[in-house]
Design a protein around this motif. Structure first.
Motif, PDB file in Angstrom:
ATOM      1  N   ASP A  25     -30.435  31.688  26.536  1.00 47.64           N
ATOM      2  CA  ASP A  25     -31.523  31.122  26.887  1.00 47.64           C
ATOM      3  C   ASP A  25     -32.207  30.196  26.189  1.00 47.64           C
ATOM      4  O   ASP A  25     -32.457  28.843  26.663  1.00 47.64           O
ATOM      5  CB  ASP A  25     -32.725  32.141  27.269  1.00 47.64           C
ATOM      6  N   SER A  26     -32.240  30.313  24.889  1.00 46.67           N
ATOM      7  CA  SER A  26     -32.833  29.120  24.207  1.00 46.67           C
ATOM      8  C   SER A  26     -31.926  27.929  23.904  1.00 46.67           C
ATOM      9  O   SER A  26     -32.430  26.912  24.056  1.00 46.67           O
ATOM     10  CB  SER A  26     -33.268  29.553  22.712  1.00 46.67           C
ATOM     11  N   LEU A  31     -30.115  22.460  25.879  1.00 48.76           N
ATOM     12  CA  LEU A  31     -29.234  21.673  26.166  1.00 48.76           C
ATOM     13  C   LEU A  31     -29.561  21.207  27.581  1.00 48.76           C
ATOM     14  O   LEU A  31     -29.377  19.709  27.664  1.00 48.76           O
ATOM     15  CB  LEU A  31     -27.777  22.646  26.475  1.00 48.76           C
ATOM     16  N   LEU A  32     -30.133  21.713  28.497  1.00 46.32           N
ATOM     17  CA  LEU A  32     -30.415  21.133  29.551  1.00 46.32           C
ATOM     18  C   LEU A  32     -31.671  20.168  29.640  1.00 46.32           C
ATOM     19  O   LEU A  32     -31.697  19.007  30.126  1.00 46.32           O
ATOM     20  CB  LEU A  32     -31.065  21.981  30.718  1.00 46.32           C
ATOM     21  N   GLU A  33     -32.495  20.272  28.482  1.00 42.37           N
ATOM     22  CA  GLU A  33     -33.526  19.364  28.393  1.00 42.37           C
ATOM     23  C   GLU A  33     -33.075  17.887  27.622  1.00 42.37           C
ATOM     24  O   GLU A  33     -33.179  16.964  28.138  1.00 42.37           O
ATOM     25  CB  GLU A  33     -34.533  19.824  27.258  1.00 42.37           C
ATOM     26  N   THR A 250     -20.334  16.905  19.980  1.00 42.79           N
ATOM     27  CA  THR A 250     -21.607  17.079  19.128  1.00 42.79           C
ATOM     28  C   THR A 250     -22.476  18.224  19.560  1.00 42.79           C
ATOM     29  O   THR A 250     -21.804  19.211  20.489  1.00 42.79           O
ATOM     30  CB  THR A 250     -22.590  15.682  19.456  1.00 42.79           C
ATOM     31  N   CYS A 251     -23.370  18.549  18.940  1.00 41.08           N
ATOM     32  CA  CYS A 251     -24.264  19.613  19.249  1.00 41.08           C
ATOM     33  C   CYS A 251     -25.027  19.437  20.753  1.00 41.08           C
ATOM     34  O   CYS A 251     -25.244  18.289  21.049  1.00 41.08           O
ATOM     35  CB  CYS A 251     -25.507  19.419  18.190  1.00 41.08           C
ATOM     36  N   SER A 252     -25.243  20.623  21.218  1.00 39.64           N
ATOM     37  CA  SER A 252     -25.671  20.603  22.556  1.00 39.64           C
ATOM     38  C   SER A 252     -27.080  19.941  22.656  1.00 39.64           C
ATOM     39  O   SER A 252     -27.650  19.630  23.961  1.00 39.64           O
ATOM     40  CB  SER A 252     -25.678  21.880  23.404  1.00 39.64           C
ATOM     41  N   THR A 253     -27.848  20.021  21.639  1.00 41.91           N
ATOM     42  CA  THR A 253     -29.211  19.357  21.775  1.00 41.91           C
ATOM     43  C   THR A 253     -29.218  17.910  21.396  1.00 41.91           C
ATOM     44  O   THR A 253     -30.304  17.609  21.137  1.00 41.91           O
ATOM     45  CB  THR A 253     -30.126  20.153  20.855  1.00 41.91           C
ATOM     46  N   ASP A 254     -28.220  17.263  21.029  1.00 39.54           N
ATOM     47  CA  ASP A 254     -28.087  15.994  20.639  1.00 39.54           C
ATOM     48  C   ASP A 254     -27.004  14.992  21.085  1.00 39.54           C
ATOM     49  O   ASP A 254     -25.912  15.275  20.679  1.00 39.54           O
ATOM     50  CB  ASP A 254     -28.416  15.725  19.098  1.00 39.54           C
TER      51      ASP A 254
END
Length: 266
Positions: A25-26, A31-33, A250-254
């Motif tokens: 979830d986190s 990722l989606l953001e 790359t990282c899913s948040t960047d």
């Protein structure tokens, strides 16, 4: 040939994300953001293998793997269709809608966008209902994208004879990127839980900023690239060799263009 062939190529970002991210979830939220913040035209391709294995166990269906690849018999096919095309796909679509991103969930059978054939028995290994991609309908996908809608593509294809096939998500992302590069300036992003391809998997700071296709064999040979990173790099290399303009791991948040590892020709 549609109208998009006749205009200057627009930018298209294709992001592939694995189950380890979308099933947490986190991580999925991050990722989606990050994905929603990517400007312009975009497509999301996802996995979901861990959820498939968990639900298969609840249903009494045995999970069998060979070299990290799932053996997909008739019972397992039912599970992965339910999980990939249903639960995981629609959760992603709903969460993107909540972030203000218009999205539609698709499999390869929807609108006939990805056609494949059942993988033949090789080396005595029968993978079952596993598909190898034959073609991607770039024109149909572009028609969806040009309406401002994000296709969210599950790792399922079909053989044009009524048979759904379980298909590797890394491969789908690469094949979609190659096909769409006829119409767009494509950036293909493999997003996962690490910062990029690491020189040492125990040290997140040791990201390899760039890998030439010709260097891949050495990185595999010396053990730098192993496990789940191997198919990502192989598909990334194929995409570059077949004309995709930019490929990134790359990282899913960047998902910024400067992040992670670039895969380049040469």
């Amino acid at each position: 040939m549609n109208e998009y062939h006749r205009m200057e190529k627009n930018r298209l970002t294709i992001v592939k994300v694995g189950g380890a991210v979308v099933e947490d979830d986190s991580q999925c939220r991050g990722l989606l953001e990050a994905f929603a913040a990517v400007e312009g035209r975009k497509i999301l391709v996802h996995g979901g293998g861990r959820t498939a294995s968990r639900i298969a166990s609840l249903l009494g269906v045995e999970t069998k793997m060979v070299d990290g690849r799932r053996i997909t018999d008739a019972d397992m096919l039912r599970v992965v269709v339910m999980v990939y095309g249903g639960l995981v796909n629609k959760q992603i679509v709903a969460r993107l809608q909540a972030l203000g991103t218009e999205a539609v969930g698709l499999t390869g059978a929807d609108m006939n966008i990805i056609r494949s054939h059942r993988r033949p028995v090789v080396g005595g290994i029968d993978y079952g209902f596993v598909g190898d991609v034959d073609s991607v309908d770039a024109d149909t996908l572009s028609a969806v994208v040009e309406k401002g809608v994000v296709p969210v593509v599950a790792p399922l294809t079909h053989d044009c004879h009524g048979q759904l096939l379980n298909t590797n998500a890394d491969t789908i992302a690469s094949e979609v990127a190659v096909a769409m590069s006829q119409l767009y300036d494509v950036r293909l992003v493999y997003a996962f839980e690490k910062a990029g391809v690491l020189r040492d998997v125990r040290d997140e700071s040791r990201v390899i900023p760039q890998i030439r296709v010709s260097e891949l064999a050495d990185l595999i040979g010396d053990g730098t690239v192993t496990g789940g990173m191997l198919p990502k790099l192989q598909m990334a290399a194929k995409a570059v060799e077949r004309g995709v303009g930019e490929v990134q791991i790359t990282c899913s948040t960047d998902m910024s263009p400067q992040a992670g590892t670039k895969i380049v020709a040469g």
